[in-house]
Design a protein around this motif. Structure first.
Motif, PDB file in Angstrom:
ATOM      1  N   GLY A 109      42.958  47.549  44.454  1.00  0.00           N
ATOM      2  CA  GLY A 109      42.059  48.328  43.617  1.00  0.00           C
ATOM      3  C   GLY A 109      40.798  47.555  43.303  1.00  0.00           C
ATOM      4  O   GLY A 109      40.482  46.533  43.917  1.00  0.00           O
ATOM      5  N   ALA A 110      40.070  48.026  42.325  1.00  0.00           N
ATOM      6  CA  ALA A 110      38.788  47.430  41.963  1.00  0.00           C
ATOM      7  C   ALA A 110      38.978  46.060  41.329  1.00  0.00           C
ATOM      8  O   ALA A 110      40.035  45.737  40.791  1.00  0.00           O
ATOM      9  CB  ALA A 110      38.046  48.358  41.006  1.00  0.00           C
ATOM     10  N   LEU A 111      37.924  45.251  41.387  1.00  0.00           N
ATOM     11  CA  LEU A 111      37.896  43.958  40.722  1.00  0.00           C
ATOM     12  C   LEU A 111      36.802  43.964  39.661  1.00  0.00           C
ATOM     13  O   LEU A 111      35.724  44.536  39.863  1.00  0.00           O
ATOM     14  CB  LEU A 111      37.606  42.827  41.715  1.00  0.00           C
ATOM     15  N   LEU A 112      37.088  43.324  38.543  1.00  0.00           N
ATOM     16  CA  LEU A 112      36.118  43.182  37.466  1.00  0.00           C
ATOM     17  C   LEU A 112      36.046  41.713  37.093  1.00  0.00           C
ATOM     18  O   LEU A 112      37.070  41.018  37.072  1.00  0.00           O
ATOM     19  CB  LEU A 112      36.538  44.028  36.267  1.00  0.00           C
ATOM     20  N   ALA A 113      34.843  41.223  36.808  1.00  0.00           N
ATOM     21  CA  ALA A 113      34.646  39.834  36.413  1.00  0.00           C
ATOM     22  C   ALA A 113      34.112  39.780  34.995  1.00  0.00           C
ATOM     23  O   ALA A 113      33.373  40.663  34.559  1.00  0.00           O
ATOM     24  CB  ALA A 113      33.667  39.143  37.363  1.00  0.00           C
ATOM     25  N   GLY A 114      34.473  38.732  34.270  1.00  0.00           N
ATOM     26  CA  GLY A 114      33.955  38.606  32.918  1.00  0.00           C
ATOM     27  C   GLY A 114      34.223  37.240  32.342  1.00  0.00           C
ATOM     28  O   GLY A 114      34.944  36.422  32.920  1.00  0.00           O
ATOM     29  N   GLY A 115      33.641  37.013  31.185  1.00  0.00           N
ATOM     30  CA  GLY A 115      33.865  35.752  30.511  1.00  0.00           C
ATOM     31  C   GLY A 115      33.174  35.714  29.173  1.00  0.00           C
ATOM     32  O   GLY A 115      32.353  36.571  28.846  1.00  0.00           O
ATOM     33  N   PHE A 116      33.527  34.693  28.404  1.00  0.00           N
ATOM     34  CA  PHE A 116      32.950  34.470  27.092  1.00  0.00           C
ATOM     35  C   PHE A 116      32.229  33.134  27.077  1.00  0.00           C
ATOM     36  O   PHE A 116      32.789  32.116  27.494  1.00  0.00           O
ATOM     37  CB  PHE A 116      34.045  34.497  26.022  1.00  0.00           C
ATOM     38  N   SER A 117      30.965  33.133  26.634  1.00  0.00           N
ATOM     39  CA  SER A 117      30.170  31.929  26.466  1.00  0.00           C
ATOM     40  C   SER A 117      30.050  31.186  27.803  1.00  0.00           C
ATOM     41  O   SER A 117      29.572  31.762  28.780  1.00  0.00           O
ATOM     42  CB  SER A 117      30.789  31.066  25.359  1.00  0.00           C
ATOM     43  N   PHE A 118      30.449  29.935  27.856  1.00  0.00           N
ATOM     44  CA  PHE A 118      30.448  29.183  29.125  1.00  0.00           C
ATOM     45  C   PHE A 118      31.091  29.983  30.248  1.00  0.00           C
ATOM     46  O   PHE A 118      30.590  30.018  31.380  1.00  0.00           O
ATOM     47  CB  PHE A 118      31.205  27.872  28.890  1.00  0.00           C
ATOM     48  N   GLY A 119      32.189  30.664  29.938  1.00  0.00           N
ATOM     49  CA  GLY A 119      32.883  31.456  30.952  1.00  0.00           C
ATOM     50  C   GLY A 119      32.053  32.605  31.485  1.00  0.00           C
ATOM     51  O   GLY A 119      32.163  32.961  32.662  1.00  0.00           O
ATOM     52  N   SER A 120      31.203  33.192  30.648  1.00  0.00           N
ATOM     53  CA  SER A 120      30.355  34.283  31.132  1.00  0.00           C
ATOM     54  C   SER A 120      29.293  33.756  32.090  1.00  0.00           C
ATOM     55  O   SER A 120      28.969  34.406  33.093  1.00  0.00           O
ATOM     56  CB  SER A 120      29.713  35.023  29.954  1.00  0.00           C
ATOM     57  N   ALA A 121      28.742  32.568  31.799  1.00  0.00           N
ATOM     58  CA  ALA A 121      27.757  31.982  32.694  1.00  0.00           C
ATOM     59  C   ALA A 121      28.385  31.616  34.039  1.00  0.00           C
ATOM     60  O   ALA A 121      27.790  31.846  35.102  1.00  0.00           O
ATOM     61  CB  ALA A 121      27.137  30.741  32.044  1.00  0.00           C
ATOM     62  N   VAL A 122      29.592  31.064  34.012  1.00  0.00           N
ATOM     63  CA  VAL A 122      30.297  30.752  35.255  1.00  0.00           C
ATOM     64  C   VAL A 122      30.558  32.019  36.055  1.00  0.00           C
ATOM     65  O   VAL A 122      30.351  32.053  37.281  1.00  0.00           O
ATOM     66  CB  VAL A 122      31.617  30.017  34.950  1.00  0.00           C
ATOM     67  N   ALA A 123      30.995  33.076  35.391  1.00  0.00           N
ATOM     68  CA  ALA A 123      31.272  34.335  36.085  1.00  0.00           C
ATOM     69  C   ALA A 123      30.013  34.874  36.765  1.00  0.00           C
ATOM     70  O   ALA A 123      30.049  35.305  37.927  1.00  0.00           O
ATOM     71  CB  ALA A 123      31.827  35.365  35.105  1.00  0.00           C
ATOM     72  N   GLU A 156      22.233  24.542  28.043  1.00  0.00           N
ATOM     73  CA  GLU A 156      22.193  24.148  29.449  1.00  0.00           C
ATOM     74  C   GLU A 156      23.176  24.969  30.283  1.00  0.00           C
ATOM     75  O   GLU A 156      22.889  25.336  31.418  1.00  0.00           O
ATOM     76  CB  GLU A 156      22.521  22.661  29.583  1.00  0.00           C
ATOM     77  N   SER A 157      24.335  25.293  29.713  1.00  0.00           N
ATOM     78  CA  SER A 157      25.342  26.073  30.442  1.00  0.00           C
ATOM     79  C   SER A 157      24.803  27.438  30.844  1.00  0.00           C
ATOM     80  O   SER A 157      25.173  27.978  31.894  1.00  0.00           O
ATOM     81  CB  SER A 157      26.590  26.256  29.582  1.00  0.00           C
ATOM     82  N   GLY A 158      23.950  28.020  30.002  1.00  0.00           N
ATOM     83  CA  GLY A 158      23.462  29.364  30.259  1.00  0.00           C
ATOM     84  C   GLY A 158      22.071  29.438  30.843  1.00  0.00           C
ATOM     85  O   GLY A 158      21.516  30.541  30.979  1.00  0.00           O
ATOM     86  N   SER A 159      21.506  28.297  31.198  1.00  0.00           N
ATOM     87  CA  SER A 159      20.145  28.312  31.747  1.00  0.00           C
ATOM     88  C   SER A 159      20.151  28.775  33.198  1.00  0.00           C
ATOM     89  O   SER A 159      21.042  28.441  33.977  1.00  0.00           O
ATOM     90  CB  SER A 159      19.516  26.923  31.647  1.00  0.00           C
ATOM     91  N   ASN A 160      19.167  29.561  33.549  1.00  0.00           N
ATOM     92  CA  ASN A 160      18.960  30.003  34.928  1.00  0.00           C
ATOM     93  C   ASN A 160      20.157  30.752  35.517  1.00  0.00           C
ATOM     94  O   ASN A 160      20.429  30.642  36.717  1.00  0.00           O
ATOM     95  CB  ASN A 160      18.603  28.811  35.824  1.00  0.00           C
ATOM     96  N   VAL A 161      20.867  31.503  34.697  1.00  0.00           N
ATOM     97  CA  VAL A 161      21.952  32.308  35.249  1.00  0.00           C
ATOM     98  C   VAL A 161      21.359  33.522  35.956  1.00  0.00           C
ATOM     99  O   VAL A 161      20.342  34.077  35.518  1.00  0.00           O
ATOM    100  CB  VAL A 161      22.956  32.753  34.163  1.00  0.00           C
TER     101      VAL A 161
END
Length: 216
Positions: free
Chosen positions: A102-116, A139-144
């Motif tokens: 089936g379908a795939l969904l990606a997500g995350g919170f804070s650092f995890g959202s930037a990685v996703a 820095e974790s969320g820069s240039n995402v």
């Protein structure tokens, strides 16, 4: 409460990773991978925002996988400042795709959202994205990168790591943005409002998927 919870161990690029599946009560519509906040700040898959997101995903019919990035909990390897963690997220998506049709969904919170967001830049498999507390002021969320797939962005009105104004500029009208009044980065006392935002987005995805081809 949505169905059963079970643990899993799977191979990542730096060694074994531990995770938890939260399954829906009925047949899943697909699988979602949701990543936790910054490991150096104590972030793990048991973080309350990641937990609430998994609950809402399962309640909406998704099999939800939370996992510990390298060097967290029982996951092998060492923290890599968000670089190697992109590979960890891809390994989790690989597991989700292999075990849940089936379908795939990606997500995350804070650092995890930037990685996703960084992982799915070159991975077209996820059909939707949920980014909570995207830390655009760090820095974790820069240039995402901005995702190609339909996305939801949720932030607290008093987010310490990325202001609502930064988020609005980043999204620039390309996706829904929910700003939770009075909430800080960790949504203290506002988890119900966060859950409502996730549930509404998932309900919209379900409605869109249920429309016949060509329907307005």
């Amino acid at each position: 409460m949505a169905g059963r919870l079970h643990s899993v161990v799977f191979e990542g690029p730096a060694g074994r990773l531990e995770g938890l599946w939260k399954e829906p009560d009925g047949p899943p519509r697909g699988a979602a991978v949701f990543a936790h906040p910054h490991p150096l700040g104590g972030g793990t898959m048991h973080n309350k925002v990641a937990y609430r997101a998994a609950q809402e995903l399962a309640r909406a019919g998704w099999s939800a996988l939370r996992f510990n990035f390298r060097g967290v909990g029982l996951s092998e390897g060492r923290h890599d400042a968000g670089r190697g963690e992109v590979g960890d997220f891809r390994a989790a998506l690989d597991l989700a795709a292999a075990t849940h049709p089936g379908a795939l969904l990606a997500g995350g919170f804070s650092f995890g959202s930037a990685v996703a967001l960084r992982e799915i830049e070159e991975d077209p498999r996820p059909s939707a994205v949920i980014a909570i507390g995207l830390p655009l002021g760090t820095e974790s969320g820069s240039n995402v990168p901005f995702p190609e797939a339909p996305a939801l962005f949720v932030s607290g009105e008093r987010d310490q790591y990325g202001s609502p104004e930064q988020l609005e500029r980043f999204v620039a009208g390309r996706a829904p943005v929910v700003i939770v009044p009075g909430a800080d980065h960790f949504f203290e006392g506002q988890l119900d409002a966060l859950g409502d935002a996730i549930a509404a987005f998932l309900a919209g995805l379900a409605e869109h998927a249920a429309r016949p081809p060509g329907a307005a």
